[in-house]
Design an enzyme around this catalytic site. Sequence first.
Site, PDB file in Angstrom:
ATOM      1  N   LYS A  87       0.811  -1.218   0.000  1.00 36.68           N
ATOM      2  CA  LYS A  87       0.000   0.000   0.000  1.00 36.68           C
ATOM      3  C   LYS A  87       0.853   1.281   0.000  1.00 36.68           C
ATOM      4  O   LYS A  87       0.585   2.193  -0.765  1.00 36.68           O
ATOM      5  CB  LYS A  87      -0.898   0.016   1.243  1.00 36.68           C
ATOM      6  CG  LYS A  87      -2.339   0.086   0.894  1.00 36.68           C
ATOM      7  CD  LYS A  87      -3.322  -0.245   2.006  1.00 36.68           C
ATOM      8  CE  LYS A  87      -2.798  -0.385   3.394  1.00 36.68           C
ATOM      9  NZ  LYS A  87      -3.005   0.790   4.232  1.00 36.68           N
ATOM     10  N   ARG A 127      -9.741   3.510   8.745  1.00 41.17           N
ATOM     11  CA  ARG A 127      -9.371   2.123   9.032  1.00 41.17           C
ATOM     12  C   ARG A 127     -10.485   1.347   9.711  1.00 41.17           C
ATOM     13  O   ARG A 127     -10.312   0.193  10.075  1.00 41.17           O
ATOM     14  CB  ARG A 127      -8.061   2.063   9.829  1.00 41.17           C
ATOM     15  CG  ARG A 127      -8.138   2.540  11.242  1.00 41.17           C
ATOM     16  CD  ARG A 127      -6.763   2.526  11.870  1.00 41.17           C
ATOM     17  NE  ARG A 127      -6.115   1.222  11.778  1.00 41.17           N
ATOM     18  CZ  ARG A 127      -6.122   0.324  12.753  1.00 41.17           C
ATOM     19  NH1 ARG A 127      -6.740   0.569  13.877  1.00 41.17           N
ATOM     20  NH2 ARG A 127      -5.509  -0.830  12.615  1.00 41.17           N
ATOM     21  N   ARG A 137      10.186  -6.378   3.958  1.00 41.13           N
ATOM     22  CA  ARG A 137       9.969  -4.942   3.740  1.00 41.13           C
ATOM     23  C   ARG A 137      11.004  -4.076   4.463  1.00 41.13           C
ATOM     24  O   ARG A 137      11.346  -4.328   5.606  1.00 41.13           O
ATOM     25  CB  ARG A 137       8.565  -4.569   4.218  1.00 41.13           C
ATOM     26  CG  ARG A 137       8.167  -3.177   3.857  1.00 41.13           C
ATOM     27  CD  ARG A 137       6.689  -3.044   3.700  1.00 41.13           C
ATOM     28  NE  ARG A 137       5.983  -3.230   4.961  1.00 41.13           N
ATOM     29  CZ  ARG A 137       4.665  -3.200   5.065  1.00 41.13           C
ATOM     30  NH1 ARG A 137       3.921  -3.035   3.991  1.00 41.13           N
ATOM     31  NH2 ARG A 137       4.103  -3.363   6.230  1.00 41.13           N
ATOM     32  N   ARG A 181      10.624  -2.352  10.268  1.00 39.20           N
ATOM     33  CA  ARG A 181       9.824  -1.914  11.421  1.00 39.20           C
ATOM     34  C   ARG A 181       9.550  -3.101  12.343  1.00 39.20           C
ATOM     35  O   ARG A 181       9.404  -4.235  11.883  1.00 39.20           O
ATOM     36  CB  ARG A 181       8.480  -1.351  10.942  1.00 39.20           C
ATOM     37  CG  ARG A 181       8.600  -0.116  10.077  1.00 39.20           C
ATOM     38  CD  ARG A 181       7.263   0.542   9.889  1.00 39.20           C
ATOM     39  NE  ARG A 181       6.246  -0.424   9.453  1.00 39.20           N
ATOM     40  CZ  ARG A 181       5.018  -0.095   9.096  1.00 39.20           C
ATOM     41  NH1 ARG A 181       4.634   1.159   9.125  1.00 39.20           N
ATOM     42  NH2 ARG A 181       4.156  -1.015   8.708  1.00 39.20           N
ATOM     43  N   ARG A 201      -1.888  -8.716  12.901  1.00 42.85           N
ATOM     44  CA  ARG A 201      -2.277  -7.569  12.087  1.00 42.85           C
ATOM     45  C   ARG A 201      -3.302  -7.960  11.025  1.00 42.85           C
ATOM     46  O   ARG A 201      -4.215  -7.195  10.718  1.00 42.85           O
ATOM     47  CB  ARG A 201      -1.038  -6.945  11.431  1.00 42.85           C
ATOM     48  CG  ARG A 201      -0.104  -6.301  12.457  1.00 42.85           C
ATOM     49  CD  ARG A 201       1.177  -5.823  11.825  1.00 42.85           C
ATOM     50  NE  ARG A 201       0.933  -4.814  10.801  1.00 42.85           N
ATOM     51  CZ  ARG A 201       1.780  -4.538   9.809  1.00 42.85           C
ATOM     52  NH1 ARG A 201       2.905  -5.200   9.695  1.00 42.85           N
ATOM     53  NH2 ARG A 201       1.491  -3.607   8.942  1.00 42.85           N
TER      54      ARG A 201
END
Length: 219
Positions: free
Chosen positions: A13, A88, A127, A161, A172
Site C-alpha cells: 500500500k 481504518r 519490507r 519496522r 495484524r
Amino acid sequence: MRIVLVGPPGAGKGTQAAYLAENLSIPHISTGDLFRANISQGTDLGKQARAYMDAGQLVPDEVTIGMAKDRMAQPDAVNGFLLDGFPRNVGQAEALDVMLKDEGVKLDAVLDLEVPEDEVVKRIAGRRICRNDSAHVFHATYNKPKTEGVCDTCGGELYQRDDDSEETVRTRLEVYHTQTEPIIDYYRAQGLVVTISALGKVTEVTARAMAALKQSDEG
Ligand SMILES: [Zn+2]
C-alpha cells in the site's frame, strides 16, 4: 481525484500510494505520517495522541479523524488526495463521508489491493522502510534498492519496522479482517470499490491500478 487506498498489511500500500499520488499529482496522506507530523509539531491533536500512546492505549478515532480533517483542509489537498491508512474502520469511514459532504465533494474511488495471505507474510518480512520518509519503501526480494540498506530516493537508512516481524503479521491480518475489511463492504454499497490484484512487480501493479482508476472514472 479523491481516492482511498485499502488492502491488507503487506499489499504494498505505501509503495503504491507513493507512485499513484505522483502519477495523479495529488498528495499522499498516510496515517503514519499524520501522527508523526502532529506529534513532532506539538499540535493539540498530536499531544492528545501522544498521551494515549504513552499510556499504552489506542488513539481514539476522533483524534485520528481530526488530524485527517486538518490535513485535507490544506491547499494541496483541495482538488484531490490519496488516503492511506485512513479510514481504518467503518466509524472513520462514516466520519470521512460527513467531512466530504460538508465540503460539497465526494470520493471518486476506493482502490482495494488484493493479495493472498501466504504472500502477505513473505512480503512483510522483507519490507524495508526509509528512516527519512515512510513513503520510501523497498523490499529485500521484490523491490531491491540499488545499494543494500540505502534508500534510492534520498540516501536514508533502510530498516525493518518492529511490527513487520513475522510474529506480528498474523495479529495484524486478524485486525484487518475484523476492523478494516468491513469498510470495503461499506464503500461497495456506494459503488466506489475498484479491486485489483497486488501481485507482480511494483510498476505492473501501479499500471494496473492506474488503468482501473481510469476505467472507473469513465464508467
Ligand atoms: Zn528515503
